[in-house]
Design an enzyme around this catalytic site. Structure first.
Site, PDB file in Angstrom:
ATOM      1  N   GLU A 243       0.888  -1.182   0.000  1.00 31.47           N
ATOM      2  CA  GLU A 243       0.000   0.000   0.000  1.00 31.47           C
ATOM      3  C   GLU A 243       0.910   1.211   0.000  1.00 31.47           C
ATOM      4  OE1 GLU A 243      -3.104  -0.021  -0.350  1.00 31.47           O
ATOM      5  OE2 GLU A 243      -3.995  -1.789   0.571  1.00 31.47           O
ATOM      6  N   CYS A 277      -2.816   8.649   3.208  1.00 27.30           N
ATOM      7  CA  CYS A 277      -2.487   8.152   1.869  1.00 27.30           C
ATOM      8  C   CYS A 277      -3.531   8.573   0.857  1.00 27.30           C
ATOM      9  CB  CYS A 277      -2.343   6.642   1.907  1.00 27.30           C
ATOM     10  SG  CYS A 277      -3.746   5.830   2.673  1.00 27.30           S
TER      11      CYS A 277
HETATM   12  P1  NAD Z   1       8.309   4.897   4.753  1.00 27.22           P
HETATM   13  O1  NAD Z   1       8.353   4.040   3.524  1.00 27.22           O
HETATM   14  O2  NAD Z   1       9.398   5.861   4.968  1.00 27.22           O
HETATM   15  O3  NAD Z   1       8.257   3.986   6.065  1.00 27.22           O
HETATM   16  C1  NAD Z   1       7.280   3.003   6.258  1.00 27.22           C
HETATM   17  C2  NAD Z   1       7.863   1.883   7.086  1.00 27.22           C
HETATM   18  O4  NAD Z   1       8.848   1.187   6.321  1.00 27.22           O
HETATM   19  C3  NAD Z   1       8.557   2.319   8.370  1.00 27.22           C
HETATM   20  O5  NAD Z   1       8.221   1.404   9.401  1.00 27.22           O
HETATM   21  C4  NAD Z   1      10.024   2.227   8.000  1.00 27.22           C
HETATM   22  O6  NAD Z   1      10.886   2.033   9.096  1.00 27.22           O
HETATM   23  C5  NAD Z   1      10.022   1.012   7.112  1.00 27.22           C
HETATM   24  N1  NAD Z   1      11.174   0.894   6.207  1.00 27.22           N
HETATM   25  C6  NAD Z   1      11.976   1.886   5.731  1.00 27.22           C
HETATM   26  N2  NAD Z   1      12.920   1.351   4.917  1.00 27.22           N
HETATM   27  C7  NAD Z   1      12.717   0.014   4.878  1.00 27.22           C
HETATM   28  C8  NAD Z   1      13.329  -1.072   4.183  1.00 27.22           C
HETATM   29  N3  NAD Z   1      14.373  -0.886   3.371  1.00 27.22           N
HETATM   30  N4  NAD Z   1      12.819  -2.306   4.351  1.00 27.22           N
HETATM   31  C9  NAD Z   1      11.746  -2.504   5.145  1.00 27.22           C
HETATM   32  N5  NAD Z   1      11.123  -1.533   5.836  1.00 27.22           N
HETATM   33  C10 NAD Z   1      11.589  -0.277   5.693  1.00 27.22           C
HETATM   34  O7  NAD Z   1       6.881   5.611   4.708  1.00 27.22           O
HETATM   35  P2  NAD Z   1       6.269   6.684   5.722  1.00 27.22           P
HETATM   36  O8  NAD Z   1       6.951   8.000   5.483  1.00 27.22           O
HETATM   37  O9  NAD Z   1       6.224   6.111   7.085  1.00 27.22           O
HETATM   38  O10 NAD Z   1       4.762   6.780   5.197  1.00 27.22           O
HETATM   39  C11 NAD Z   1       4.315   7.767   4.312  1.00 27.22           C
HETATM   40  C12 NAD Z   1       4.014   7.166   2.951  1.00 27.22           C
HETATM   41  O11 NAD Z   1       3.120   6.065   3.114  1.00 27.22           O
HETATM   42  C13 NAD Z   1       3.277   8.127   2.035  1.00 27.22           C
HETATM   43  O12 NAD Z   1       3.788   8.008   0.711  1.00 27.22           O
HETATM   44  C14 NAD Z   1       1.849   7.635   2.069  1.00 27.22           C
HETATM   45  O13 NAD Z   1       1.064   7.983   0.932  1.00 27.22           O
HETATM   46  C15 NAD Z   1       2.043   6.170   2.203  1.00 27.22           C
HETATM   47  N6  NAD Z   1       0.844   5.532   2.787  1.00 27.22           N
HETATM   48  C16 NAD Z   1       0.115   4.695   1.988  1.00 27.22           C
HETATM   49  C17 NAD Z   1      -1.043   4.110   2.484  1.00 27.22           C
HETATM   50  C18 NAD Z   1      -1.877   3.184   1.636  1.00 27.22           C
HETATM   51  O14 NAD Z   1      -2.774   2.532   2.174  1.00 27.22           O
HETATM   52  N7  NAD Z   1      -1.627   3.081   0.344  1.00 27.22           N
HETATM   53  C19 NAD Z   1      -1.435   4.378   3.805  1.00 27.22           C
HETATM   54  C20 NAD Z   1      -0.660   5.234   4.575  1.00 27.22           C
HETATM   55  C21 NAD Z   1       0.487   5.795   4.053  1.00 27.22           C
END
Ligand code: NAD
Length: 471
Positions: A243, A277
């Site tokens: 997502e 999101c």
């Molecule tokens: P992010 O990708 O920076 O982090 C999300 C999670 O991934 C965190 O727990 C982080 O520690 C982890 N992570 C980071 N690098 C990783 C790796 N290499 N391997 C595994 N895990 C890793 O995202 P964010 O800034 O926390 O969230 C914001 C983004 O999420 C926005 O783009 C938003 O649109 C999206 N979002 C999407 C939905 C949806 O349902 N489509 C819902 C909420 C947020």
């Protein structure tokens, strides 16, 4: 100041390393969160793997009973957990804030507990009978973002548990404590090892992704991390639900009454300060209603109290973290440099906390960064169109495809436009209205797989066909 623990195999793990967690409204220290070691990630997966056969072997009704007990725990601890969300994430307790997030946690727990995946007879004649059974995958790794920290963790955890998987959850490093506290409470009613946590930055997430005993990753977050997860799990044939980010277009047609749609549009764009999101992130308004829509939205923006979410009456909080705050400032400054009209907001607030006012930007066009990039903050670019074909083309020109909306007094006309938009969900006269019974997921670069409802449950299973020769 307290240090919070992860939980592995039902036991609290006292961390050897921690990091500071600060309140985004005050920048005060609120606690220390653990940094898991790589060994702890392996131990968490091992604990989940060990607990999984007994959890999966339980009668469906018994597992449903456990899920309903989780709903009770969430209900009984709503205020405490909502306070954590506000102190850590920033959204206010009231309004569409952290109490609302907790109610959503309860709803998204109760609904999967009420759903079933019965055996389907997919073919039968005199010679054969073919049944499709749904089996759990095994260990599910859940990796959550910081915007709706507890709710999105629940979206990932509950369906996985409901169908017989066990889970290792890694919350975002920006919003760790509330999630760890929620899992600690849930663990009081679950068998040991069924739900485990690890904590830390992306490095710890990557460790979970690379573990060969993790059969499925439920990931919500940014596109760049999504791509890393695809690569990091490729060698293990891990199933993925991704997502990812969105840049939802909302199209306002010429027959709308701007007053009537103002509140819906406002919260469609600014729920959780736009850090959602599926928020409306670019608004396309017919030229005949352009100034009227701008005016009703900016009137609402001026009226909404912003401040520390613990204070009564506040409905808008800070941006959650400095990284996101800087991104928002940069995009607004770029719009200014490109001669956009700042209708309201547009200037950082002084003092402590990552507060940025609701900012409405007019006289912008496709191709400017504030339109083309996901702002994930309290800023809305409003673009004028004269021909609906151009608005549809604009909505579809980006790679993002999470949600979209169409606003019109004529629902049938709006549906015709909606069906031509490339997104996972297109709302009519509402935006971001997710529901636990309705599948939700993105297309194009917004990811793949769906959550919620029966389809969401199926996505944490693997299908098994039992084919019987009747001859
Ligand atoms: P992010 O990708 O920076 O982090 C999300 C999670 O991934 C965190 O727990 C982080 O520690 C982890 N992570 C980071 N690098 C990783 C790796 N290499 N391997 C595994 N895990 C890793 O995202 P964010 O800034 O926390 O969230 C914001 C983004 O999420 C926005 O783009 C938003 O649109 C999206 N979002 C999407 C939905 C949806 O349902 N489509 C819902 C909420 C947020």
């Amino acid at each position: 100041m307290k240090t919070y623990n992860t939980i592995i195999g039902g036991k609290q793990i006292i961390p050897t390393n921690t990091f500071e967690v600060k309140n985004p409204a005050t920048e005060d220290l609120i606690g220390y969160a653990p940094i898991s070691t790589k060994l702890e990630v392996a131990e968490a997966v091992e604990a989940a793997k060990k607990a999984q056969p007994a959890w999966a072997a339980m009668a469906d009704e018994e597992r449903k009973g456990y899920i309903m007990k989780i709903a009770e725990v969430l209900t009984d601890n709503t205020e405490e957990l909502a306070t954590w969300i506000t102190k850590e994430q920033g959204k206010p307790l009231g309004g569409p804030g952290s109490m609302f997030e907790m109610q959503a946690c309860v709803g998204w727990t109760q609904v999967p507990a009420s759903l079933d995946l019965p055996v389907e007879v997919v073919f039968e004649d005199d010679t054969r009978r073919d049944e499709l059974h749904r089996k759990p995958i095994g260990v599910v790794g859940a990796i959550a973002p910081w915007n709706w920290p507890l709710m999105i963790a629940i979206w990932q955890i509950i369906p996985a548990l409901r169908v017989g998987n066990t889970v290792v959850l890694k919350p975002s490093e920006y919003t760790t404590i509330g999630t760890l506290e929620m899992v600690r409470m849930i663990n009081e009613v679950l068998p040991a090892g069924v739900l485990n946590t690890v904590s830390g930055t992306g490095e710890i997430g990557a460790e979970l992704v690379a573990n060969k005993d993790v059969g499925k990753i439920m990931f919500t977050g940014s596109n760049s991390t999504g791509e890393k997860i695809i690569k990091g799990s490729a060698g293990n044939m891990t199933r993925l639900t991704l997502e990812l980010g969105g840049n939802d277009a909302a199209i306002v047609m010429e027959d709308v009454n701007p007053e009537a749609i103002a509140e819906g549009l406002f919260w469609g764009a600014f729920l959780n300060m736009g850090q959602t999101c599926a928020c409306a992130k670019r608004l396309y308004v017919h030229e005949s209603k352009y100034e009227a829509v701008i005016s009703v939205l900016s009137d609402l923006a001026e009226k909404m109290p912003m401040g520390n979410g613990m204070d009564e009456g506040v409905v808008l909080g800070p941006i959650q973290n400095k990284m996101q705050y800087d991104k928002v400032v940069d995009l607004v400054e770029d719009a200014k440099a490109n001669n956009a009209r700042i209708v309201c907001g547009g200037k950082a607030k002084e003092g402590k906390g990552f507060f940025y006012p609701i900012t409405i930007i007019a006289d912008v066009e496709d191709g400017t960064r504030i339109v083309d990039e996901e702002q994930f903050g309290p800023v809305l670019p409003i673009i004028k169109y004269s021909n609906i074909e151009d608005a549809i083309k604009s909505a579809n020109r980006l790679e993002a495809g999470l949600g979209a909306s169409v606003w019109s007094a004529n629902v049938e006309e709006a549906k015709k436009v909606a069906s031509r938009i490339e997104a996972g969900t297109i709302w009519v006269n509402q935006h971001g209205a997710v529901h636990p019974m309705v599948p939700f997921g993105g297309v194009k670069s917004s990811g793949y797989g769906v959550e919620f409802g029966v389809d969401g449950l199926k996505s944490v299973t693997q299908s098994q066909v039992i084919s019987v020769n009747k001859a």
